[in-house]
Design a protein around this motif. Sequence first.
Motif, PDB file in Angstrom:
ATOM      1  N   GLY A   7       0.818  -1.212   0.000  1.00 19.47           N
ATOM      2  CA  GLY A   7       0.000   0.000   0.000  1.00 19.47           C
ATOM      3  C   GLY A   7       0.846   1.253   0.000  1.00 19.47           C
ATOM      4  O   GLY A   7       0.548   2.227  -0.700  1.00 19.47           O
ATOM      5  N   PHE A   8       1.936   1.237   0.795  1.00 22.26           N
ATOM      6  CA  PHE A   8       2.834   2.389   0.836  1.00 22.26           C
ATOM      7  C   PHE A   8       3.486   2.620  -0.527  1.00 22.26           C
ATOM      8  O   PHE A   8       3.531   3.755  -1.020  1.00 22.26           O
ATOM      9  N   LEU A   9       3.962   1.537  -1.142  1.00 26.82           N
ATOM     10  CA  LEU A   9       4.580   1.682  -2.466  1.00 26.82           C
ATOM     11  C   LEU A   9       3.572   2.180  -3.492  1.00 26.82           C
ATOM     12  O   LEU A   9       3.896   3.044  -4.311  1.00 26.82           O
ATOM     13  N   ALA A  10       2.363   1.636  -3.454  1.00 27.47           N
ATOM     14  CA  ALA A  10       1.337   2.088  -4.397  1.00 27.47           C
ATOM     15  C   ALA A  10       1.003   3.556  -4.173  1.00 27.47           C
ATOM     16  O   ALA A  10       0.809   4.310  -5.129  1.00 27.47           O
ATOM     17  N   ALA A  11       0.962   3.984  -2.914  1.00 30.08           N
ATOM     18  CA  ALA A  11       0.586   5.366  -2.601  1.00 30.08           C
ATOM     19  C   ALA A  11       1.693   6.368  -2.899  1.00 30.08           C
ATOM     20  O   ALA A  11       1.419   7.540  -3.155  1.00 30.08           O
ATOM     21  N   VAL A  12       2.946   5.923  -2.887  1.00 32.25           N
ATOM     22  CA  VAL A  12       4.065   6.854  -3.092  1.00 32.25           C
ATOM     23  C   VAL A  12       4.623   6.777  -4.518  1.00 32.25           C
ATOM     24  O   VAL A  12       4.855   7.807  -5.154  1.00 32.25           O
ATOM     25  N   VAL A  13       4.820   5.580  -5.019  1.00 31.48           N
ATOM     26  CA  VAL A  13       5.468   5.417  -6.330  1.00 31.48           C
ATOM     27  C   VAL A  13       4.507   5.717  -7.478  1.00 31.48           C
ATOM     28  O   VAL A  13       4.890   6.356  -8.465  1.00 31.48           O
ATOM     29  N   THR A  14       3.268   5.279  -7.362  1.00 29.11           N
ATOM     30  CA  THR A  14       2.318   5.441  -8.467  1.00 29.11           C
ATOM     31  C   THR A  14       2.123   6.893  -8.893  1.00 29.11           C
ATOM     32  O   THR A  14       2.200   7.186 -10.090  1.00 29.11           O
ATOM     33  N   PRO A  15       1.858   7.834  -7.963  1.00 24.48           N
ATOM     34  CA  PRO A  15       1.647   9.207  -8.451  1.00 24.48           C
ATOM     35  C   PRO A  15       2.881   9.807  -9.115  1.00 24.48           C
ATOM     36  O   PRO A  15       2.757  10.608 -10.042  1.00 24.48           O
ATOM     37  N   ILE A  16       4.056   9.388  -8.671  1.00 27.15           N
ATOM     38  CA  ILE A  16       5.280   9.901  -9.296  1.00 27.15           C
ATOM     39  C   ILE A  16       5.462   9.293 -10.680  1.00 27.15           C
ATOM     40  O   ILE A  16       5.742   9.992 -11.655  1.00 27.15           O
ATOM     41  N   ALA A  17       5.281   7.989 -10.774  1.00 22.73           N
ATOM     42  CA  ALA A  17       5.489   7.301 -12.048  1.00 22.73           C
ATOM     43  C   ALA A  17       4.411   7.647 -13.074  1.00 22.73           C
ATOM     44  O   ALA A  17       4.689   7.717 -14.270  1.00 22.73           O
ATOM     45  N   PHE A  18       3.190   7.889 -12.613  1.00 22.96           N
ATOM     46  CA  PHE A  18       2.068   8.111 -13.520  1.00 22.96           C
ATOM     47  C   PHE A  18       1.862   9.588 -13.868  1.00 22.96           C
ATOM     48  O   PHE A  18       1.058   9.917 -14.737  1.00 22.96           O
ATOM     49  N   PHE A  19       2.599  10.485 -13.237  1.00 22.53           N
ATOM     50  CA  PHE A  19       2.375  11.929 -13.397  1.00 22.53           C
ATOM     51  C   PHE A  19       2.318  12.397 -14.856  1.00 22.53           C
ATOM     52  O   PHE A  19       1.341  13.018 -15.261  1.00 22.53           O
ATOM     53  N   PRO A  20       3.343  12.148 -15.680  1.00 20.51           N
ATOM     54  CA  PRO A  20       3.269  12.680 -17.051  1.00 20.51           C
ATOM     55  C   PRO A  20       2.129  12.068 -17.865  1.00 20.51           C
ATOM     56  O   PRO A  20       1.524  12.745 -18.696  1.00 20.51           O
ATOM     57  N   PHE A  21       1.821  10.814 -17.601  1.00 22.25           N
ATOM     58  CA  PHE A  21       0.721  10.170 -18.316  1.00 22.25           C
ATOM     59  C   PHE A  21      -0.610  10.830 -17.959  1.00 22.25           C
ATOM     60  O   PHE A  21      -1.454  11.051 -18.828  1.00 22.25           O
ATOM     61  N   SER A  22      -0.778  11.159 -16.685  1.00 18.99           N
ATOM     62  CA  SER A  22      -2.038  11.791 -16.267  1.00 18.99           C
ATOM     63  C   SER A  22      -2.215  13.161 -16.916  1.00 18.99           C
ATOM     64  O   SER A  22      -3.329  13.545 -17.266  1.00 18.99           O
ATOM     65  N   ARG A  23      -1.123  13.884 -17.103  1.00 15.43           N
ATOM     66  CA  ARG A  23      -1.215  15.203 -17.744  1.00 15.43           C
ATOM     67  C   ARG A  23      -1.644  15.091 -19.204  1.00 15.43           C
ATOM     68  O   ARG A  23      -2.500  15.847 -19.670  1.00 15.43           O
ATOM     69  N   THR A  24      -1.055  14.149 -19.942  1.00 16.20           N
ATOM     70  CA  THR A  24      -1.411  14.035 -21.356  1.00 16.20           C
ATOM     71  C   THR A  24      -2.772  13.354 -21.549  1.00 16.20           C
ATOM     72  O   THR A  24      -3.486  13.688 -22.490  1.00 16.20           O
ATOM     73  N   ILE A  25      -3.131  12.444 -20.648  1.00 16.03           N
ATOM     74  CA  ILE A  25      -4.472  11.844 -20.718  1.00 16.03           C
ATOM     75  C   ILE A  25      -5.517  12.923 -20.478  1.00 16.03           C
ATOM     76  O   ILE A  25      -6.532  12.992 -21.180  1.00 16.03           O
ATOM     77  N   TRP A  26      -5.282  13.786 -19.485  1.00 22.38           N
ATOM     78  CA  TRP A  26      -6.230  14.860 -19.227  1.00 22.38           C
ATOM     79  C   TRP A  26      -6.309  15.813 -20.423  1.00 22.38           C
ATOM     80  O   TRP A  26      -7.387  16.278 -20.790  1.00 22.38           O
ATOM     81  N   ALA A  27      -5.185  16.119 -21.045  1.00 29.39           N
ATOM     82  CA  ALA A  27      -5.202  17.002 -22.217  1.00 29.39           C
ATOM     83  C   ALA A  27      -6.049  16.381 -23.326  1.00 29.39           C
ATOM     84  O   ALA A  27      -6.803  17.083 -24.015  1.00 29.39           O
ATOM     85  N   ALA A  28      -5.973  15.052 -23.482  1.00 26.49           N
ATOM     86  CA  ALA A  28      -6.771  14.374 -24.509  1.00 26.49           C
ATOM     87  C   ALA A  28      -8.257  14.431 -24.181  1.00 26.49           C
ATOM     88  O   ALA A  28      -9.088  14.718 -25.054  1.00 26.49           O
ATOM     89  N   ILE A  29      -8.598  14.163 -22.929  1.00 27.20           N
ATOM     90  CA  ILE A  29     -10.013  14.201 -22.528  1.00 27.20           C
ATOM     91  C   ILE A  29     -10.574  15.606 -22.696  1.00 27.20           C
ATOM     92  O   ILE A  29     -11.661  15.795 -23.239  1.00 27.20           O
ATOM     93  N   ASP A  30      -9.812  16.600 -22.246  1.00 31.21           N
ATOM     94  CA  ASP A  30     -10.288  17.977 -22.352  1.00 31.21           C
ATOM     95  C   ASP A  30     -10.438  18.410 -23.806  1.00 31.21           C
ATOM     96  O   ASP A  30     -11.416  19.050 -24.169  1.00 31.21           O
ATOM     97  N   LEU A  31      -9.482  18.041 -24.644  1.00 28.60           N
ATOM     98  CA  LEU A  31      -9.559  18.418 -26.062  1.00 28.60           C
ATOM     99  C   LEU A  31     -10.752  17.737 -26.730  1.00 28.60           C
ATOM    100  O   LEU A  31     -11.409  18.333 -27.582  1.00 28.60           O
ATOM    101  N   ALA A  32     -11.053  16.502 -26.323  1.00 29.71           N
ATOM    102  CA  ALA A  32     -12.212  15.810 -26.894  1.00 29.71           C
ATOM    103  C   ALA A  32     -13.517  16.468 -26.439  1.00 29.71           C
ATOM    104  O   ALA A  32     -14.455  16.589 -27.228  1.00 29.71           O
ATOM    105  N   LEU A  33     -13.566  16.905 -25.181  1.00 31.48           N
ATOM    106  CA  LEU A  33     -14.786  17.530 -24.655  1.00 31.48           C
ATOM    107  C   LEU A  33     -14.945  18.976 -25.110  1.00 31.48           C
ATOM    108  O   LEU A  33     -16.058  19.449 -25.301  1.00 31.48           O
TER     109      LEU A  33
END
Length: 169
Positions: A104-130
Motif C-alpha cells: 500500500g505504501f509503495l502504491a501510494a508513493v510510487v504510483t503518483p510519481i510514475a504516472f504523473f506525465p501520463f495523467s497530464r497528457t491523458i487529461w489534455a486528450a479528454i479535455d480536447l475531446a470535450l
Amino acid sequence: MVSITNVRVDGPSGDPSFGRMLWRGMTRRCPRCGTGKLFSRWFGMVERCPGCGYRFQREEGFQLGGYVINFGVTEGLVCLVVAGYIVAASANPDVPIWPVVVGGFLAAVVTPIAFFPFSRTIWAAIDLALTPLDVVEQAEAETAMASKMHEAAHPPPSSGVPERKDPPD
C-alpha cells in the motif's frame, strides 16, 4: 496564412477521434497531432506542442483534471492492495499484514510519481475531446508554429564581435 500540415485528422471536423486522442494521451503524446517530446523533465511539461502549437494549459487551473486522474489511479491501486489482503485474510486469518502495508505504501508513493506525465497528457486528450479548440486557440497554435518556423529559417544575426560586458559597479 500558415497551415499545419502534420496534424493528422480522422473525422470530418478535422480533429482526431476520441479513441485516437486518448491513445495518444496514454502514450505521452500530443492528443491533437501525436507528436512526442512533450516533457523537458519528468515533471516539466512544455507549454506548447512542438508539432502543432497546441497550448496545454488552456486556462487557469487547467491541470487539476490531470491531478484528479493521477489520484484516481493511485487510490485504485491502493484499494486493490487492500482488497487483496481482505480476500487473503478471509481464507486464512493468519496472513501477515506487513506485505499489505509495504504494498500500500509503495502504491501510494510510487504510483503518483510514475504516472504523473501520463495523467497530464491523458487529461489534455479528454479535455480536447470535450472542448475542441475554438477559433482563437487555433489561431494561437498556428501563430506559434509560424513563429517557430520563422525563427528556424531566420536565426538572429551574429555580428562576429563579442558582446561588451560592463564592469561591475
